[in-house]
Design a protein around this motif. Structure first.
Motif, PDB file in Angstrom:
ATOM      1  N   LYS A 138      21.025 -16.119  96.760  1.00 15.81           N
ATOM      2  CA  LYS A 138      19.948 -16.835  97.063  1.00 15.81           C
ATOM      3  C   LYS A 138      18.607 -16.241  96.993  1.00 15.81           C
ATOM      4  N   VAL A 155      26.805 -10.373  94.907  1.00 17.75           N
ATOM      5  CA  VAL A 155      26.859  -9.170  93.933  1.00 17.75           C
ATOM      6  C   VAL A 155      28.020  -8.721  94.002  1.00 17.75           C
ATOM      7  N   LEU A 156      28.848  -8.185  95.232  1.00 14.65           N
ATOM      8  CA  LEU A 156      29.979  -7.398  95.176  1.00 14.65           C
ATOM      9  C   LEU A 156      31.049  -8.453  94.477  1.00 14.65           C
ATOM     10  N   GLU A 157      30.972  -9.804  94.649  1.00 18.90           N
ATOM     11  CA  GLU A 157      31.765 -10.726  93.889  1.00 18.90           C
ATOM     12  C   GLU A 157      31.662 -11.254  92.612  1.00 18.90           C
ATOM     13  N   GLY A 158      30.620 -10.187  92.069  1.00 16.64           N
ATOM     14  CA  GLY A 158      30.374 -10.551  90.504  1.00 16.64           C
ATOM     15  C   GLY A 158      29.691 -11.955  90.208  1.00 16.64           C
ATOM     16  N   ASN A 159      29.133 -12.418  91.256  1.00 14.04           N
ATOM     17  CA  ASN A 159      28.162 -13.675  91.059  1.00 14.04           C
ATOM     18  C   ASN A 159      26.762 -13.231  91.564  1.00 14.04           C
ATOM     19  N   TYR A 160      25.851 -12.276  90.761  1.00 19.53           N
ATOM     20  CA  TYR A 160      24.648 -11.869  91.237  1.00 19.53           C
ATOM     21  C   TYR A 160      23.593 -12.850  91.094  1.00 19.53           C
ATOM     22  N   ASN A 192      25.346 -10.962  83.114  1.00 15.22           N
ATOM     23  CA  ASN A 192      25.781 -10.148  82.011  1.00 15.22           C
ATOM     24  C   ASN A 192      25.966 -10.501  80.528  1.00 15.22           C
ATOM     25  N   LEU A 252      24.056 -15.935  91.809  1.00 20.02           N
ATOM     26  CA  LEU A 252      24.108 -16.788  92.883  1.00 20.02           C
ATOM     27  C   LEU A 252      23.488 -16.264  94.355  1.00 20.02           C
ATOM     28  N   MET A 306      20.819  -6.474  95.906  1.00 19.22           N
ATOM     29  CA  MET A 306      22.101  -5.652  95.858  1.00 19.22           C
ATOM     30  C   MET A 306      22.882  -5.640  97.362  1.00 19.22           C
ATOM     31  N   GLN A 307      22.167  -5.969  98.353  1.00 20.96           N
ATOM     32  CA  GLN A 307      23.022  -6.041  99.607  1.00 20.96           C
ATOM     33  C   GLN A 307      23.626  -7.630  99.777  1.00 20.96           C
ATOM     34  N   HIS A 318      26.143 -10.698  99.591  1.00 19.60           N
ATOM     35  CA  HIS A 318      27.609 -10.889  99.265  1.00 19.60           C
ATOM     36  C   HIS A 318      28.047 -11.271  97.888  1.00 19.60           C
ATOM     37  N   PRO A 332      18.576  -9.300  91.634  1.00 24.17           N
ATOM     38  CA  PRO A 332      19.368  -9.626  92.948  1.00 24.17           C
ATOM     39  C   PRO A 332      19.044  -8.606  93.936  1.00 24.17           C
ATOM     40  N   PHE A 355      18.200  -3.955  83.880  1.00 25.84           N
ATOM     41  CA  PHE A 355      17.887  -5.256  83.491  1.00 25.84           C
ATOM     42  C   PHE A 355      17.017  -5.591  82.189  1.00 25.84           C
TER      43      PHE A 355
END
Lengths: 343, 343, 343, 343
Positions: D108, D99-104, D293, D106, D94-95, D97, D92, D132
């Motif tokens: 896009k 990622v910080l929400e735990g949905n890396y 994960n 998603l 890493m900038q 949104h 992903p 990874f």
């Protein structure tokens, strides 16, 4: 006793109906003071059936009600004769699996007012288990109390959405259910609610509340509007309350990646869902069927002032005008949210 | 640049401090306009340490701030020079396990303002990643913006409590954190909040809000009071924000069977917990450490009017009065919630 | 009927005890075939009380049992005379709030075998609601069936831990409960379980299972060991089943940041918990009290072969040897997990 | 370097492809040892596109791989040159949104192997972020390692299903994904899995595992079968892995009231869903898109012996036979689960 009876499709009578109910030790007898007309009541009246539930015998209508306790069973401790209460209309079979699992609303044998062959409560009085009756606070009217049933649905939707404080919600449909869903979502933790419909009069009623943004999707593109209001992210939660399959796929595209869609509206036609869109956006779908343990919460929100249901009671009839009230409700006036009958 | 420097325990100077920060492509440079004084700032000032975090070198204080963007990196798209923003003060190491797991606040290498050896932001300007900066809406002041940091903590507490709409919350402690927790719990879905403290002046400030019931437990038994307010069931959720182990075991006995206790306050002394009481009541304990993804929600609640932080800003100083402001904060006035410094 | 009666502290008799139970329409009558001895049984026997539960009158002991249906009520449909069943020993008051909330185990009026003043089931036969009886599959013995009660506790612990598939669990305590917790955690989704105790004989019994790593913390540092086994991250979930407050703070330091600790063991002494450690590591504490809806799951795991409880039944006595069995259990042999009585 | 290149629809070449990758400080360079063929690889090969992802330039295929580290960046600490690893193929931004929400997953803009325009890894070597990459335990082959990618999907499905220990799962579809879903559901806490397909050969492969009940729905009614296996209650969780809309509405009627359906299979055609059925049964739908994960968990399950992926590797080719391997995979042999290429 006097009752509003659906004799057969399209035929109502307000007449004496012989019904005798024994008061059990955990029951109360309630003189009905107010009873709202629900979409399902109108449906039985005009169509005689909802899905597999078919009206075959004369049936008393009504399940959104409040009233005054006139008699109580010997083991009832938390209520007194004279209390004004609202009632949760479904009583599960306590032997059902689903009860011990915390899903008493899913018991397939639940006895629910005005769902054939079970009589409703638009009549002089009714016997009901005390634990499904909820005392109304000082200053709350019976008509407001009767609104607790739809509001309990709204709160169940907010509960299913598992709101994170500050979420922005999209609600599709601005009828009674969409409106109470919007109010429950706000009281239940959202910072604002975008609500959509095609009937401008309905939108104006719910749009008059703080933090409700009412959008007429006849003239505005819903996805674009939601994206603009959410910095391009989409609504954290979306609650479908129109019952129209047409809101798909827009509702999916207007929901934030990782978000939740709660299906409240019941569409008879299958809803065609594009799985890749749901999947790539990481959405989940929760469904709603009635409620569990939300009536006391509905009452608490009204008592606190966080929810005001009075603007949604747009037309009031007397018990004697019940047939007229149903006719009015069946006409579907765009400026009408809830039609209420006071006894 | 000019900064408030903690030279050593009990010694502050407002002086020029040589610090040069490079602006990366995803960063912004912010001229600080307001900075609140947190309990942790005072703790470093008076004690020189919090647990394992020990001030060994002169350190700039302050981490609750808002300011104006004066420069932006080339890849920053959602903010502009001139924007008034508040800032999330901790920046995780994006290589940490915890980031991909959605727990970026638990990264043990997180760089957090005014936590030794990291400098704070009570200075002329600071460089910060744009994604940890949040634009304030029209009409919101910098001082209110600086309140977003404690409010983000309050919202995190409400999030951890997993409020069911209509829950009744008990909050122990009516300082800044207890107060923002109470407001976040209400905005986040509770129907009412009972908040307790022993300082009457603080209770009067938070008790002036709608649906907040402020109780002085010097004169009132907390468990009895909560039971009376909850029909004998207890608070659905309890949030400990006093940092005093003395609230145990009362907080457990005041929480509803099956409920949740969120530990926000940090007590240095171990809290003696009776497991049988927790177990028989089916309680769970959630803990809070800072926040994840709650600043935008704090801003949204203030913008919506659902939360008003202004009554909590009880004393304002200028940047030049910073040392005086810290002295005032350290005195612990009972009628003071938040001490704010405006630049 | 013949029963094992706790006459008073330290005094047991196996004698005829007059007890007559009426069979209701939803009940079955069960001839008891096996009944295990639980730590609580031994506690009542040796101490006469557990917390507020005090044995004041002669009481029949035993609540971990299986038996054969010898009579069934007219409304019982899912069980037949002749079926071998195990029984969930607690029957809630179906009027309690907690039932409709899905927390029937938290009803404070629950009637639970061998909890004063309620008689246990170590007797010839017992009447019980059919819905709390679970048919055992072909090939499963009554002694295994009697193990379903502790295993139901183990599964409840696994349920409360909300295992993510592949989690590594730490279980402290390798008695009956620690052992069934370990097996339930593995069957319930963990990839391996580290279990600790100070009694080597117990550790060898549970350590003989696949994917169970048994560690004697008399000679090994628990935190170091867990860190080595988890790439320095800690156990995803930790389940405390020793009842000893001494495992704190090690259990907190051995749990992964963001992880969960489930408190199963009941310590009479308050457990001193350092909140900053819990908070900085982002841990939460779940507590366990009995179970809801786990007996059918216990049976299903044994039927599938995913859990084998036979190695935990380390000593078997006859009904006539019941007093001897209790004496043996009270002695606390290090190589004994479960003492079973067969009727 | 030598690579399997999709030149255009239906045209593959195994040829030298100029590609140069710089090793960053957190990266490793991996010599590929095994690479499975996924349905998506075949789809790009035969159709040139999946939805909006269109192959416009020659693209290297392959994303299910394992290999040996041949070079490591200076900041990589948990891996060494010589380690055999499997790789999570998506990286992903890493900038984002998400990622910080735990949905890396998603994000896009995630860069995912063999998703146009990103090259895959069926080539001599590849550079990848070390975080990874997941070290394989002693005794695990590269081919097994390459199976960790589909197994990671299976575990994600089990995670989304939020299995309660002892659940019974229904899995529709017995291809690679259905098979790993079934194994992950069992290892992840189910007591048994019912898996359905119409291809008998596939069913025999997965049906040979313990506690997997394979059902050919050409000859058996799925709903009836599931009801019989679940005492008339339905599967606690259902996981759709066939990608065929035809399993609806049966999958809904075979799922227990209050249960969860996880949508793993991707159907291009919209799935017509009857909302009243979903609602009255209280079902929810979770969707799956890749994983977060779960690779370390996949490896841990294989290391523990709880999952054996070897029987699913039904056909192995050499790197030189890659084109032949793809042709074989494209033919869709009913007795073939995974086609593997070893380098």
């Amino acid at each position: 006793m006097k009752a509003l009876v659906l004799e057969s499709v399209n035929t109502l009578s307000l007449r004496d109906y012989p019904i005798e109910e024994t008061l059990g030790p955990y029951d109360v007898r309630i003189a009905i003071n107010a009873c709202g007309i629900c979409g399902s009541d109108v449906h039985y009246y005009k169509e005689g059936a909802i899905g597999d539930f078919i009206v075959k015998e004369p049936m008393i209508l009504g399940h959104e009600a409040a009233g005054t306790i006139i008699e109580k069973g010997e083991k009832v401790t938390h209520l007194e004769v004279g209390d004004l209460v609202c009632m949760e209309p479904g009583v599960p079979n306590m032997q059902a699996h689903e009860v011990l699992e915390g899903n008493y609303h899913l018991d397939k044998d639940i006895v629910f007012w005005a769902t054939p062959p079970v009589h409703g409560c638009l009549r002089e009085n009714v016997v009901h288990p005390a634990r499904f009756c909820f005392k109304l606070p000082e200053g709350m009217s019976a008509a407001e109390g009767a609104m607790m049933e739809p509001l309990a649905t709204g709160i169940e939707a907010a509960k299913k959405a598992r709101i994170t404080p500050g979420d922005i919600a999209l609600v599709t449909g601005a009828g009674t259910i969409g409106s109470v869903v919007a109010l429950a979502a706000l009281a239940g933790g959202c910072s604002k609610v975008i609500i959509t419909d095609v009937k401008q009069e309905k939108l104006e009623i719910i749009g008059a509340y703080d933090n409700v943004i009412a959008v007429n999707i006849n003239s505005v593109n819903m996805v674009d509007f939601v994206m603009k209001e959410t910095d391009g992210l989409g609504a954290d939660i979306s609650i479908e309350a129109s019952g129209s399959p047409k809101v798909f796929p827009d509702i999916m595209n207007a929901t934030r990646r990782g978000g939740t869609i709660v299906m409240v509206g019941m569409s008879n036609d299958p809803v065609p869902i594009s799985m890749p869109v749901l999947q790539v956006r990481g959405l989940k779908i929760e469904t709603l069927f009635r409620y569990t343990n939300t009536f006391d919460r509905a009452v608490a929100f009204v008592e606190s002032g966080k929810i005001d249901v009075k603007p949604l009671i747009t037309k009031i009839f007397t018990f004697d005008q019940s047939i007229e009230a149903y006719a009015y409700a069946a006409e579907g006036h765009p400026d009408t949210i809830k039609v209420m009958i006071e006894l």
